[in-house]
Scaffold this motif. Structure first.
Motif, mmCIF file in Angstrom:
data_model
loop_
_atom_site.group_PDB
_atom_site.id
_atom_site.type_symbol
_atom_site.label_atom_id
_atom_site.label_comp_id
_atom_site.label_asym_id
_atom_site.label_seq_id
_atom_site.Cartn_x
_atom_site.Cartn_y
_atom_site.Cartn_z
ATOM 1 N N GLU A 57 1.534 -10.140 10.973
ATOM 2 C CA GLU A 57 0.927 -11.151 10.107
ATOM 3 C C GLU A 57 -0.503 -10.758 9.729
ATOM 4 O O GLU A 57 -0.950 -11.024 8.603
ATOM 5 C CB GLU A 57 0.927 -12.515 10.806
ATOM 6 C CG GLU A 57 2.315 -13.079 11.077
ATOM 7 C CD GLU A 57 3.060 -13.426 9.796
ATOM 8 O OE1 GLU A 57 2.411 -13.564 8.752
ATOM 9 O OE2 GLU A 57 4.288 -13.539 9.840
ATOM 10 N N TYR A 58 -1.207 -10.113 10.640
ATOM 11 C CA TYR A 58 -2.552 -9.630 10.318
ATOM 12 C C TYR A 58 -2.487 -8.580 9.209
ATOM 13 O O TYR A 58 -3.247 -8.648 8.223
ATOM 14 C CB TYR A 58 -3.193 -9.048 11.576
ATOM 15 C CG TYR A 58 -4.409 -8.187 11.328
ATOM 16 C CD1 TYR A 58 -5.616 -8.757 10.930
ATOM 17 C CD2 TYR A 58 -4.348 -6.813 11.494
ATOM 18 C CE1 TYR A 58 -6.732 -7.967 10.702
ATOM 19 C CE2 TYR A 58 -5.461 -6.010 11.271
ATOM 20 C CZ TYR A 58 -6.650 -6.590 10.871
ATOM 21 O OH TYR A 58 -7.740 -5.816 10.641
ATOM 22 N N GLN A 59 -1.590 -7.623 9.342
ATOM 23 C CA GLN A 59 -1.446 -6.595 8.306
ATOM 24 C C GLN A 59 -1.023 -7.205 6.981
ATOM 25 O O GLN A 59 -1.496 -6.811 5.904
ATOM 26 C CB GLN A 59 -0.410 -5.557 8.782
ATOM 27 C CG GLN A 59 -0.267 -4.334 7.900
ATOM 28 C CD GLN A 59 0.776 -4.496 6.819
ATOM 29 O OE1 GLN A 59 1.607 -5.407 6.872
ATOM 30 N NE2 GLN A 59 0.744 -3.626 5.834
ATOM 31 N N ASN A 60 -0.160 -8.201 7.041
ATOM 32 C CA ASN A 60 0.342 -8.842 5.835
ATOM 33 C C ASN A 60 -0.750 -9.613 5.098
ATOM 34 O O ASN A 60 -0.693 -9.787 3.877
ATOM 35 C CB ASN A 60 1.481 -9.793 6.217
ATOM 36 C CG ASN A 60 2.053 -10.524 5.035
ATOM 37 O OD1 ASN A 60 2.596 -9.926 4.123
ATOM 38 N ND2 ASN A 60 1.925 -11.836 5.035
ATOM 39 N N ASN A 119 3.658 -1.077 14.142
ATOM 40 C CA ASN A 119 2.894 -2.104 13.435
ATOM 41 C C ASN A 119 1.391 -1.892 13.594
ATOM 42 O O ASN A 119 0.611 -2.144 12.669
ATOM 43 C CB ASN A 119 3.279 -3.489 13.956
ATOM 44 C CG ASN A 119 4.384 -4.125 13.133
ATOM 45 O OD1 ASN A 119 4.492 -3.900 11.938
ATOM 46 N ND2 ASN A 119 5.208 -4.917 13.780
ATOM 47 N N ILE A 120 0.973 -1.450 14.767
ATOM 48 C CA ILE A 120 -0.456 -1.216 15.004
ATOM 49 C C ILE A 120 -0.974 -0.122 14.076
ATOM 50 O O ILE A 120 -2.045 -0.244 13.471
ATOM 51 C CB ILE A 120 -0.694 -0.866 16.484
ATOM 52 C CG1 ILE A 120 -0.484 -2.102 17.369
ATOM 53 C CG2 ILE A 120 -2.094 -0.294 16.696
ATOM 54 C CD1 ILE A 120 -0.452 -1.806 18.849
ATOM 55 N N VAL A 121 -0.204 0.967 13.956
ATOM 56 C CA VAL A 121 -0.616 2.050 13.055
ATOM 57 C C VAL A 121 -0.650 1.562 11.609
ATOM 58 O O VAL A 121 -1.595 1.842 10.858
ATOM 59 C CB VAL A 121 0.333 3.251 13.206
ATOM 60 C CG1 VAL A 121 0.030 4.310 12.144
ATOM 61 C CG2 VAL A 121 0.207 3.863 14.601
ATOM 62 N N LEU A 122 0.380 0.822 11.184
ATOM 63 C CA LEU A 122 0.413 0.301 9.818
ATOM 64 C C LEU A 122 -0.757 -0.643 9.558
ATOM 65 O O LEU A 122 -1.378 -0.607 8.484
ATOM 66 C CB LEU A 122 1.741 -0.418 9.568
ATOM 67 C CG LEU A 122 3.001 0.444 9.533
ATOM 68 C CD1 LEU A 122 4.245 -0.433 9.474
ATOM 69 C CD2 LEU A 122 2.975 1.396 8.342
ATOM 70 N N ALA A 123 -1.063 -1.502 10.533
ATOM 71 C CA ALA A 123 -2.156 -2.454 10.357
ATOM 72 C C ALA A 123 -3.502 -1.728 10.283
ATOM 73 O O ALA A 123 -4.358 -2.068 9.454
ATOM 74 C CB ALA A 123 -2.154 -3.464 11.506
#
Length: 979
Positions: free
Chosen positions: A647-650, A908-912
């Protein structure tokens, strides 16, 4: 959103707060500014505004000794157009403590917050009592209490008071469970079970508790025998009849997990009441899970026997074909031998051809069935091993009836079928060989038929086992009949479905008519071709022109980002999302505990183990990492951590360029595994043993669901399950379209997805062989007649409409998972009215989709783009986990789920982190006058990893983020005046 809720219940803020956090959680509206300005004089406005912003974000007042981040001070000062304040603590802002209290009182009144009174405490205790029925730990209840108070605009009390309330609710539920267990099972039986657990297991492998905790090894008859032996031992204790239906299964699994984590000697030392509850839940859950394992192993074993039979038939056919060819060649040479009279040649050739006989007249499938019946020793041993599992079945179910007849034959102690023994119907395919005149041949054929029929009945749910999780009765997975009749209208409203089926079908049928017309027009324009072979021929999508600018932009952006070490990346994203708090259900109490959590995440999510990770992180012992690995396995923790990061990345601004968040794709990645992992299968592409990780990727690139699966099985169920789990939360952007490949779709899955409120859109293999299904008598453009099949029964959909909605309501209510429901309605369920209704409705939905997919190139391109993004994420996933799952890993369901969840979290951490850095770089470049077109940015994704070092010695600079991530260190790094 879940990541924005990380400030709820906080007593203070970190000394460093990002601009993004200020914009998301501490932004002042025009009304806020006017309210503060109208109430306070100019030299008090900044302090009052900070109190109000913190109280709104956290739900409780800020500690009077807390520091104030400079970014927040600067934003508030800019809002009031006052000179920047350099002093960064409340003690400096408030010379008089009374002024602090006045500001906090005003902020409470302005925000409409109430104090927690006696009535509120009573309501909260009731909520916690209900939540405690499924909670895994008191810390989870404390989190529930904070959220409940925040949503009702009640000031959150201190953490100690919440912890006391949570512990009281948890202990009360545990005491009630202990009383229920003792009343239902009996004190003597419980003492016997506990003593049995700590007794030494024969064979010198330790206690029976350790024996039960040992996971199954590689797929083999011996592994299945050991699983069945454990089931027999537990049933001998009477575990299968313990009345524990009143205790939530998730609660039982949570207690069982605690026993699984500890050494038996540690479990023996805990308080007696808790020990009784934990041991009871562990034994019961272990029986349920072992039964599931045994039935899955039995299904695979029966497949092995069928495959061996097919191989024998194939070899026999090859030998037979060779002999037939030799005979034919001899006959040919005789006919061409002109030294003999023609009559002699014909007679001799006929004799040679007569020796060929009737070979090849029977079908391959019938020959396989005969070969399976001849393998009677293995088939009988397989069935005999299942005798200790108590199967139940629907009236008239072939598999259950044959199983009961086979058991009666075992009671007679005979190896042949007596003349007066009445066999149940076995179906046309087996009837020929089961009706053999030889009694022993009939017996062998009936055993093989029983094995296959029972497997099919278990798959479709017409036969079941009561002491099971995945193979229990269908009715237990649906809303009870009486409840459904009483609340039917409410569930229709929740799902947004009409009471009458035609109100649902009419828009779909109208869409099919329009789609067929559009498809005929596209065929007329030459966009698609229907050949003389009556197959669809679709030209490939022309790739977009390769432009230099997007590629140069991507290179420039990531050059500005630069390289990064994995520890720094983890700390930065954790500071922004607090995923470590979600993994522990509380903030880490020390730096070592934080490092242990990071180590556990790496040990689960990469190809390293606890020892390997421990050697890479100085100062952390492998034992601490192993303990943390078991902690993150607790139900829901990895899922909540993934939600925070996703949700943070989004929410980052640049992500809006990649999509609106309503679309996604789902696909499986095969992760190399040892052949000694019993759930491993051979990957047909790479020809190596592997385990499957199925992930859902949003159009904004974040992973929003993950689940481990078995290779070479239909993925439609888990595809639907991921979207349904995501869409249940009200504070998220709902997924309305999911792109999948051929393995991720069936007609039944398309129906269930539509009833749950989203569309399943597949990229189909062998598209040219696909047909368009319409109801009988439906008008179709003449040009499409060759690819149209009129095999949709509206009456079948009408008859099964109520059952379909009941199934969808049961999925929404959490009675059954979408994956399990779709699995039960697979090919084995042909003939079931519910399956028939879902199949025919799915045909209509697939036709509607195909019309759009074939006639609209942009729509087709969008589906392919979503799937290609998923493939890009797979490359990142392989970079994170580049090796093999260790032979001793992944044998337990919880551990395999933890591997999948940790791997998704690292992804997800890498993407964010990449998304955040891309957003920062693009903003800076635009501010510096280096214009970047948004169209270029849309074609640049964050699934980039060449700049990240995933290996080496990991040095975590925890001190830099200690005030953010570690409990009790806030304010230690507060900025001094003038600093």
């Amino acid at each position: 959103m879940s990541f924005a809720k990380r400030f709820i219940g906080a007593e203070n803020l970190p000394t460093r707060l990002s601009e993004f956090d200020v914009q998301q959680s501490f932004c002042m509206s025009a009304d806020d500014i006017a309210a503060v300005a109208g109430r306070f004089r100019h030299d008090r406005r900044v302090a009052a505004a900070i109190q109000m912003l913190f109280l709104r974000a956290s739900g409780r007042p800020m500690d009077r000794f807390a520091s104030v981040p400079k970014t927040l001070l600067r934003a508030v000062c800019e809002a009031f157009q006052t000179p920047a304040v350099s002093i960064a603590s409340l003690r400096s802002l408030y010379a008089r403590r009374q002024t602090l209290y006045e500001h906090q009182a005003w902020a409470r009144t302005y925000l409409g917050l109430l104090d927690l009174d006696a009535a509120g405490v009573d309501q909260l205790q009731k909520v916690l009592a209900i939540s405690a029925l499924e909670a895994a730990h008191p810390d989870d209840l404390a989190e529930t209490a904070r959220m409940w108070l925040y949503e009702r605009r009640i000031v959150i009390p201190g953490p100690r008071r919440l912890a006391d309330l949570a512990r009281e609710a948890f202990d009360a539920t545990e005491a009630a469970m202990a009383a229920t267990i003792e009343a239902g099972v009996g004190k003597a039986a419980l003492l016997k079970a506990i003593d049995w657990c700590y007794a030494t297991q024969s064979g010198g492998v330790g206690t029976r508790l350790e024996w039960l905790k040992t996971p199954p090894k590689r797929h083999s008859p011996s592994t299945m025998s050991e699983t069945l032996e454990k089931i027999r031992a537990l049933k001998a204790l009477g575990v299968h009849v313990w009345p524990l239906d009143g205790v939530a299964l998730s609660k039982q699994q949570a207690y069982a997990a605690h026993v699984q984590m500890r050494r038996p000697s540690m479990t023996a030392r805990i308080e007696r009441q808790r020990q009784t509850v934990e041991i009871t839940c562990f034994l019961h859950v272990t029986l349920l899970e072992l039964t599931d394992m045994a039935l899955l192993q039995a299904s695979r074993r029966s497949q092995d026997l069928v495959r061996r039979a097919a191989e024998r038939v194939e070899k026999g056919r090859s030998r037979s074909n060779g002999a037939t060819l030799q005979q034919a060649l001899k006959a040919k040479s005789v006919l061409h031998d002109e030294s003999k009279p023609w009559r002699d040649r014909v007679l001799e050739a006929r004799a040679l051809l007569d020796d060929i006989g009737e070979a090849g007249t029977s079908t391959f499938a019938s020959q396989v069935r005969r070969a399976l019946a001849e393998d009677n020793r293995r088939v009988h041993a397989h069935l005999a091993g299942l005798r200790d599992i108590e199967f139940a079945g629907a009236s008239g179910d072939p598999g259950h009836d044959q199983w009961q007849a086979w058991q009666r034959l075992q009671g007679l102690g005979t190896k042949e079928i007596p003349q007066d023994f009445e066999l149940p119907p076995v179906g046309a395919a087996w009837n020929t060989i089961v009706s053999d005149l030889d009694p022993q041949s009939r017996y062998r054929a009936f055993e093989a038929s029983t094995m296959m029929a029972l497997r099919k009945s278990l798959r479709r749910g017409s036969a079941w086992v009561n002491h099971s999780i995945s193979f229990r009765a269908r009715e237990s997975m649906l809303l009870a009949g009486a409840d459904w009749s009483r609340t039917k209208e409410l569930h229709h409203q929740i799902l947004g479905l009409p009471d009458q089926v035609m109100a649902f079908l009419e828009p779909i049928l109208a869409g099919v008519s329009v789609g067929l017309t559009a498809l005929a027009e596209a065929a007329g324009r030459g966009q698609i071709e229907i050949g003389a072979d009556k197959l669809l021929h679709l030209p490939p999508i022309r790739p977009m022109d390769e432009e230099v600018e997007p590629r140069k932009t991507r290179e420039a952006v990531f050059k500005h980002i630069g390289s990064v070490q994995l520890p720094d990346l983890l700390l930065e994203v954790d500071a922004a999302t607090h995923f470590s708090e979600a993994l522990l259900a509380r903030r880490p109490s020390s730096s070592n505990e934080l490092l242990a959590i990071y180590g556990a995440l790496l040990a689960h999510g990469t190809d390293l183990d606890a020892k390997g990770v421990g050697s890479m992180i100085p100062g952390i012992d492998a034992a601490h990492i192993s303990t943390a690995m078991r902690a993150v396995e607790l139900s829901g923790r990895l899922r909540r951590a993934n939600e925070r990061v996703s949700e943070y990345q989004n929410a980052l601004p640049i992500a809006a360029l990649w999509g609106d968040g309503t679309k996604g794709s789902a696909d499986m990645m095969a992760m190399d595994a040892s052949r000694h992992l019993w759930t491993a299968r051979v990957d047909p592409r790479r020809r190596t043993y592997a385990a499957g990780l199925y992930t859902h990727v949003r159009d904004r690139w974040g992973l929003f669901y993950d689940q481990p699966i078995v290779l070479n099985e239909r993925q439609a169920g888990v595809a639907v399950e991921g979207v349904e789990q995501h869409n249940r939360a009200e504070d998220r952007i709902r997924i309305s379209l999911l792109a999948v490949d051929t393995h991720g779709v069936t007609n039944v899955a398309m129906t269930i997805a539509k009833l749950l409120g989203f569309d399943l859109c597949p990229r189909l293999r062998d598209l040219r062989e696909r047909k368009l299904f319409v109801p009988r008598g439906w008008p179709v453009p003449e040009s499409l007649e060759g690819v149209t099949v009129r095999r949709v029964s509206v009456k079948a959909i009408e008859r099964g409409w109520d059952d379909l909605v009941r199934l969808a309501a049961s999925i929404r209510a959490g009675k059954v998972s979408a994956a399990h429901a779709i699995h039960r309605l697979g090919s084995a369920a042909v003939g079931d009215p519910l399956h028939r209704a879902a199949e025919h409705l799915g045909r209509l939905l697939r036709t509607l989709f195909l019309c759009d997919y074939l006639a609209i190139p942009d729509y087709r391109r969008e589906i392919h783009t979503l799937l290609n993004r998923g493939e890009s994420v797979h490359q990142l996933q392989r970079a994170i986990h580049g090796g093999q799952v260790a032979p001793e890993r992944g044998r337990r369901r919880q551990e395999m789920a933890a591997i999948s969840g940790a791997h998704a979290l690292l992804t997800n951490i890498v993407l964010a982190w990449n998304t955040n850095r891309m957003d920062t770089v693009v903003t800076k470049l635009n501010r510096d006058g280096v214009g970047i077109e948004e169209d270029w940015l849309r074609r640049i994704g964050p699934a980039h990893f060449s700049h990240i070092n995933f290996r080496g010695t990991f040095r975590f600079n925890v001190e830099r983020y200690a005030d953010v991530l570690v409990e009790g260190t806030a304010g230690l790094g507060a900025a001094r005046p003038g600093r």
